[in-house]
Design a protein around this motif. Structure first.
Motif, short mmCIF file in Angstrom:
data_model
loop_
_atom_site.label_atom_id
_atom_site.label_comp_id
_atom_site.label_asym_id
_atom_site.label_seq_id
_atom_site.Cartn_x
_atom_site.Cartn_y
_atom_site.Cartn_z
N ARG A 129 0.97 -1.05 -0.08
CA ARG A 129 0.03 -0.17 0.11
C ARG A 129 0.87 1.14 0.28
O ARG A 129 0.18 2.34 -0.42
N ASP A 130 2.38 1.38 0.58
CA ASP A 130 3.20 2.17 1.08
C ASP A 130 3.83 2.58 0.61
O ASP A 130 4.52 3.60 -0.39
N SER A 131 5.04 0.92 0.38
CA SER A 131 6.48 0.99 0.02
C SER A 131 6.95 -0.54 -0.32
O SER A 131 6.21 -1.31 0.50
N ARG A 185 -0.02 2.83 -8.83
CA ARG A 185 -0.70 3.50 -7.73
C ARG A 185 0.01 4.37 -6.10
O ARG A 185 -0.07 3.77 -4.66
N ASN A 186 1.25 5.17 -6.18
CA ASN A 186 1.77 5.72 -5.65
C ASN A 186 2.80 4.93 -4.19
O ASN A 186 2.52 5.42 -3.27
N VAL A 187 3.19 3.49 -4.94
CA VAL A 187 3.81 2.66 -3.74
C VAL A 187 5.42 3.23 -3.87
O VAL A 187 5.62 3.02 -5.11
N ARG A 188 5.99 3.65 -2.93
CA ARG A 188 7.41 4.05 -3.27
C ARG A 188 7.79 2.88 -3.46
O ARG A 188 7.92 1.83 -2.54
N ASP A 210 5.52 -2.91 2.49
CA ASP A 210 5.28 -2.16 3.79
C ASP A 210 5.72 -3.15 4.67
O ASP A 210 7.00 -2.71 4.73
#
Length: 247
Positions: free
Chosen positions: A121-123, A147-150, A194
């Motif tokens: 979701r995030d990284s 989807r803007n995941v680092r 994440d």
């Protein structure tokens, strides 16, 4: 208690292993309040990467949301969060490439790798010694970036692993060893989504390793363990370690 403080205390409990929880709890019990210089000195002296800023955020929430609470109450809350984290973690799941047997239920490395990437979701933090012929993995990474995941790729330069991700230019960050003349190499194989789930084992990010070679790995779903793994790998990219640098 509502707001950020409970969330930040829970995050602090997840970050530190239980055998290291007594030190922050002891300092919190001795602190008069969130502004006590005793906490400044402890945070400055603690070696864990990023812990000082995490403690600072917790103290700011303490000051803003519950300034009347004594340090003993915050220490008790942290102890409670730590005790909750000690509940039984989900069991590790075996992952294999190559022939499968009836000895134990397993899942194939290629499928698990895609599942972990899709779950982010995030990284995403990915380490591999070698990488090639992984079009499906590259497609999934592009979807994650969209989807803007680092996405951080920790790759061994001597194997030219970065070439496998050439289509993702500008969508991922690639890290190589800062000193390629030094002994040793980046040999870890990890996909961490994440701070929740991680696949690690013997398989590189190659078509054969993910499907045909005899490879063994595990998937971890314990955020506490995965969080420590992610912290270590990110520490390798920081100035303190000086081991990896961005390409």
């Amino acid at each position: 208690m509502n707001g950020r403080l409970p969330v930040l205390l829970a995050a602090l409990a997840k970050r530190l292993p239980s055998h290291r929880m007594s030190d922050p709890q002891r300092h919190l019990r001795l602190a008069d309040g969130p502004a006590d210089p005793l906490l400044d000195r402890w945070a400055a002296a603690h070696p864990a990467a990023g812990l000082s800023s995490q403690l600072g955020a917790m103290r700011a929430a303490w000051r803003d949301e519950a300034p009347g609470l004594p340090g003993t109450a915050i220490a008790l809350s942290l102890s409670t969060a730590d005790a909750y984290e000690q509940t039984e973690a989900p069991p590790a799941e075996l992952v294999v490439s190559g022939p499968t047997s009836h000895a134990i239920p397993v899942r194939l490395t290629s499928a698990i790798a895609i599942d972990v990437i899709r779950s982010a979701r995030d990284s995403l933090l990915i380490a591999s010694f070698a990488a090639y012929k992984i079009a499906e993995i590259v497609t999934e990474l592009r979807a994650a970036a969209d989807r803007n995941v680092r996405i951080d790729l920790l790759l061994e330069e001597s194997t030219a692993a970065a070439r496998a991700f050439g289509q993702l230019h500008g969508q991922v960050r690639i890290w190589h060893r800062a000193d390629v003349s030094a002994r040793g190499s980046l040999h870890a194989k990890v996909i961490a989504a994440d701070r929740r789930i991680a696949l690690l084992g013997s398989a590189n990010l190659t078509d054969r390793a993910l499907s045909d070679n005899v490879e063994i790995g595990i998937i971890l779903r314990d955020p506490r363990t995965v969080g420590r793994l992610v912290d270590h790998l990110r520490w390798l990219t920081g100035p303190e370690a000086g081991f990896l640098q961005p390409v």
